[in-house]
Design an enzyme around this catalytic site. Structure first.
Site, mmCIF file in Angstrom:
data_model
loop_
_atom_site.group_PDB
_atom_site.id
_atom_site.type_symbol
_atom_site.label_atom_id
_atom_site.label_comp_id
_atom_site.label_asym_id
_atom_site.label_seq_id
_atom_site.Cartn_x
_atom_site.Cartn_y
_atom_site.Cartn_z
ATOM 1 N N ASP A 273 -3.656 7.292 4.659
ATOM 2 C CA ASP A 273 -3.225 5.922 4.944
ATOM 3 C C ASP A 273 -3.907 5.430 6.222
ATOM 4 O O ASP A 273 -4.265 6.220 7.096
ATOM 5 C CB ASP A 273 -1.697 5.907 5.107
ATOM 6 C CG ASP A 273 -1.145 4.488 5.165
ATOM 7 O OD1 ASP A 273 -1.828 3.550 4.698
ATOM 8 O OD2 ASP A 273 -0.022 4.322 5.676
ATOM 9 N N GLU A 274 -4.080 4.105 6.324
ATOM 10 C CA GLU A 274 -4.666 3.478 7.528
ATOM 11 C C GLU A 274 -5.997 4.146 7.903
ATOM 12 O O GLU A 274 -6.257 4.458 9.062
ATOM 13 C CB GLU A 274 -3.678 3.573 8.708
ATOM 14 C CG GLU A 274 -2.311 2.970 8.454
ATOM 15 C CD GLU A 274 -2.302 1.443 8.461
ATOM 16 O OE1 GLU A 274 -3.395 0.833 8.503
ATOM 17 O OE2 GLU A 274 -1.206 0.853 8.434
ATOM 18 N N LYS B 202 0.820 -1.214 0.000
ATOM 19 C CA LYS B 202 0.000 0.000 0.000
ATOM 20 C C LYS B 202 0.858 1.270 0.000
ATOM 21 O O LYS B 202 0.486 2.266 -0.633
ATOM 22 C CB LYS B 202 -0.942 0.017 1.214
ATOM 23 C CG LYS B 202 -0.255 0.072 2.567
ATOM 24 C CD LYS B 202 -1.269 0.025 3.695
ATOM 25 C CE LYS B 202 -0.585 0.036 5.049
ATOM 26 N NZ LYS B 202 0.144 1.251 5.331
ATOM 27 N N THR B 203 2.004 1.261 0.693
ATOM 28 C CA THR B 203 2.853 2.455 0.711
ATOM 29 C C THR B 203 3.369 2.782 -0.678
ATOM 30 O O THR B 203 3.473 3.946 -1.071
ATOM 31 C CB THR B 203 4.026 2.271 1.699
ATOM 32 O OG1 THR B 203 3.509 1.937 2.986
ATOM 33 C CG2 THR B 203 4.842 3.543 1.818
ATOM 34 N N GLN C 222 -7.590 -5.013 9.803
ATOM 35 C CA GLN C 222 -6.481 -4.627 10.683
ATOM 36 C C GLN C 222 -6.852 -3.441 11.576
ATOM 37 O O GLN C 222 -5.974 -2.738 12.080
ATOM 38 C CB GLN C 222 -5.241 -4.288 9.856
ATOM 39 C CG GLN C 222 -4.675 -5.478 9.097
ATOM 40 C CD GLN C 222 -3.328 -5.166 8.470
ATOM 41 O OE1 GLN C 222 -2.301 -5.101 9.139
ATOM 42 N NE2 GLN C 222 -3.325 -4.986 7.158
ATOM 43 N N ARG D 34 2.102 -11.106 10.417
ATOM 44 C CA ARG D 34 3.457 -10.557 10.590
ATOM 45 C C ARG D 34 4.498 -11.551 10.095
ATOM 46 O O ARG D 34 5.645 -11.179 9.822
ATOM 47 C CB ARG D 34 3.765 -10.261 12.072
ATOM 48 C CG ARG D 34 2.881 -9.231 12.772
ATOM 49 C CD ARG D 34 2.697 -7.972 12.007
ATOM 50 N NE ARG D 34 1.473 -8.031 11.209
ATOM 51 C CZ ARG D 34 1.190 -7.238 10.189
ATOM 52 N NH1 ARG D 34 2.048 -6.327 9.806
ATOM 53 N NH2 ARG D 34 0.057 -7.356 9.516
#
Length: 670
Positions: free
Chosen positions: A215-216, A29-30, A246, A604
């Site tokens: 973002d987020e 996504k970044t 998330q 993770r």
């Protein structure tokens, strides 16, 4: 663009209206955000100063800035805003402070400043703070995030406790304004209030920011949601990136429903799903998908990977929490030796910081380097520092720092002026402060009552030392803790009985670890002094305040703190009912966020994943039976390997042989 997959390219190129990028864990996504900024500047002619990208942490903002700077540069990128929500709010307030009635040199209170102000106000009003400052501060923060002002809080108060918090909120805000100060939550609240009251100011900022990337987005609260909505207005020039699976911060005001709300706010919303994961094996993603499928979804997605199917996921039943921690630490040590890997490749994740204390002790016993994140280190807790200072003084009478820490803990009516006089005398004589207590000359420097109290303390410490030297070390140390009535001291200085009991449990854990160290000592160091020296070694080492990612250390952190990170090998410990999911969440029937937390932990892992749980666990001194977490039943059974102590003998023997072979190979390479 050639480095992006088709879905990522689609998200980058769409600028005609509002866009939701539903970005699963590890889906890049970044890259989408940073390349979209570059695309708008270089291909669409949008000026950098008219673009803003917002995220939640300084670390994420720094990473975005670095990536953008590698993609675009020069005059076109000048003025680009890449920042946290709070930094953008601060920028707005600095520019428009006169509208808000603040002077230009306003102060920003951090959490400690705010809590100290609340305590002062409570003392002025009630004569004491009643240990309420922390709770009141949390309530005020929630009110501000929900756009509730003090007057509204008072009007909505339900009962005396609520009214106390609401009235404290009113006095707190008045005090902040009198000090020309803001707190952290004001950095979002005040711009929104200002935009609501002054349309011309809002229009000025809408002309400044033509396109907004967030973002987020699932972590936004009400005030952040309103800030975004007001800046965008009816234009819909917006890209939000988020993942409802998330969303794990409801306890601090985050609203995952803000993602779903986008469809109502922007009927022409375009949805792009990023489902290809570049981090984990297919088996790990299958497990994550199976677990999170038990939550309801507005937007459906399923992560997939081209990195191979991968190793089975291990579910390990341990006898108790000590066996659990021992198993994890020795496995990491063993796997590093056999695989010639790095300690930094391993992470141990847990639901609550209390689970880290035994882990830390086990890592120390086995001399495995580690770094603890997202919580207070066991050896940094005040109660552990206190008892460690007593132990340090037992083995080294010249340790003035240890003496100063505990000579008046618990209180012995030995004040600062007494210690200043003692320190001056000890410096002149070239001796330790402890030894100075028993010198005749001290009577000329201090009042008789002060000398008497100092000598009572030193005589008592001498008796504890003599008993240690006579072979009764552990009994002497347990009696020492009892003599000072440390448990009562904790109850006097903790916010609640439950907190005091948890802190005392930490002390017992430390003493049990000392006993274990003593029992495992070699013949030539099987005395209490050697055992204490080993234990205090960690406490005496200099701690690095800043993160040092170059150091080879096992990473220990809460599941919350692990979000956004990745590790080749992950252990999630304590996968039990009432831990994960947490007892409070079970009681409140709020399992969905706990399931998302489990999903975050699973995703993770890049290569291997192990989940551990205990058959029994000690709680407030009692041994209780534990039930495996319901989330284990939600994993795909065929992808799991179940291990337990009754089956482990053969496995451990094989592991031992593999370790010996690994060591032999290591030595052969020299």
């Amino acid at each position: 663009m050639s480095k992006l997959n088709p879905r990522q390219q689609e998200a980058v190129k769409y600028i005609d209206g509002p866009l939701l990028v539903l970005a699963g864990a590890g889906s890049g996504k970044t890259s989408v955000i940073t390349r979209k900024i570059a695309y708008m500047i270089e291909e669409c002619g949008t000026k950098g100063r008219n673009i803003a990208a917002l995220t939640f942490t300084n670390k994420a903002a720094r990473e975005m800035k670095e990536r953008v700077s590698q993609l675009v540069s020069g005059p076109a990128a000048r003025g680009l805003i890449v920042s946290t929500f709070h930094n953008l709010g601060l920028r707005i307030i600095r520019k428009e402070h006169q509208c808000l009635g603040y002077k230009s040199g306003f102060s920003i209170f951090d959490a400690q400043d705010a809590q100290a102000l609340i305590k002062d106000l409570l003392i002025q009003e009630h004569g004491e703070d009643n240990d309420q400052a922390d709770h009141i501060q949390h309530r005020i923060s929630n009110w501000k995030n929900d756009m509730v002002n003090p007057e509204q809080a008072i009007a909505q108060a339900d009962g005396p406790a609520d009214m106390l918090c609401a009235q404290a909120y009113l006095r707190y805000q008045r005090a902040l304004k009198a000090y020309n100060a803001l707190d952290f939550d004001d950095l979002i609240l005040l711009p929104v209030q200002m935009f609501q009251q002054f349309p011309e100011v809002l229009q000025r900022w809408q002309r400044r920011i033509h396109y907004l990337l967030v973002d987020e987005y699932q972590d936004t609260n009400i005030s952040q949601y309103l800030l975004v909505q007001m800046l965008i207005g009816d234009r819909g020039k917006l890209t939000v990136v988020g993942d409802d699976d998330q969303s794990i911060y409801a306890w601090r005001g985050a609203r995952p429903e803000n993602l779903a709300q986008l469809q109502d706010d922007y009927p022409n919303l375009k949805l792009v799903k990023l489902e290809q994961n570049y981090r984990s094996t297919a088996r790990i993603l299958k497990a994550a998908n199976h677990v999170i499928d038990h939550n309801p979804h507005v937007f459906e997605k399923a992560l997939w990977s081209e990195l191979g199917y991968g190793d089975p996921i291990r579910v390990i039943r341990c006898r108790n929490e000590e066996a659990e921690c021992e198993r994890v630490v020795t496995e990491i040590l063993d796997r590093r030796v056999r695989g010639h890997g790095q300690y930094a490749d391993f992470a141990v994740l847990y639901r609550g910081n209390f689970q880290a204390r035994l882990l830390e002790l086990k890592f120390q016993v086995h001399n495995v380097p580690y770094k603890i994140s997202g919580g207070t280190s066991f050896f940094a807790r005040n109660e552990i520092k206190d008892i460690m200072a007593y132990l340090r003084l037992l083995i080294n009478r010249d340790d003035d720092n240890a003496f100063l820490r505990i000579v008046n803990v618990p209180r012995r009516k030995i004040g600062a002026s007494t210690l200043e006089g003692l320190g001056t005398y000890a410096t002149e004589r070239g001796i330790s402060m402890f030894d100075a207590c028993d010198e005749m000359g001290i009577e000329q420097s201090l009042p008789e009552a002060s000398v008497k109290r100092l000598r009572q303390f030193s005589a008592w410490m001498n008796r504890v030392t003599q008993r240690c030297d006579s072979g009764e070390g552990m009994a002497a140390i347990r009696e020492m803790v009892s003599d000072i009535d440390y448990e009562a001291w904790l109850h006097q200085n903790s916010s609640s009985s439950a907190v005091a009991e948890r802190r005392m449990a930490n002390v017992f854990t430390l003493i049990d670890s000392l006993q274990s160290t003593l029992e495992k000592a070699d013949d030539d160091e099987d005395n209490i002094q050697a055992a204490v020296a080993k234990l205090v070694l960690r406490d005496l080492m200099d701690r690095q305040e800043e993160d040092d990612e170059s150091m080879d250390q096992v990473q220990l952190m809460t599941l919350h703190a692990s979000k956004g990170l990745e590790f080749p090998h992950v252990y999630v410990i304590g996968v039990e009912e009432e831990i994960l999911p947490h007892r409070v969440s079970i009681e409140e029937d709020n399992i969905e966020e706990e399931r998302r937390l489990c999903y975050v932990g699973i995703t993770r892992a890049k290569q291997t994943l192990a989940l551990t749980y205990c058959g029994k666990r000690k709680q407030y001194g009692e041994l209780i039976d534990c039930a495996p977490s319901r989330f284990l039943d939600e994993l795909p059974y065929d992808d799991l390997v179940w291990e337990g102590e009754e089956k482990d003998l053969e496995l451990n023997q094989q592991r031992g042989q593999d370790t010996l072979s690994g060591l032999k190979g290591l030595f052969d390479s020299f």
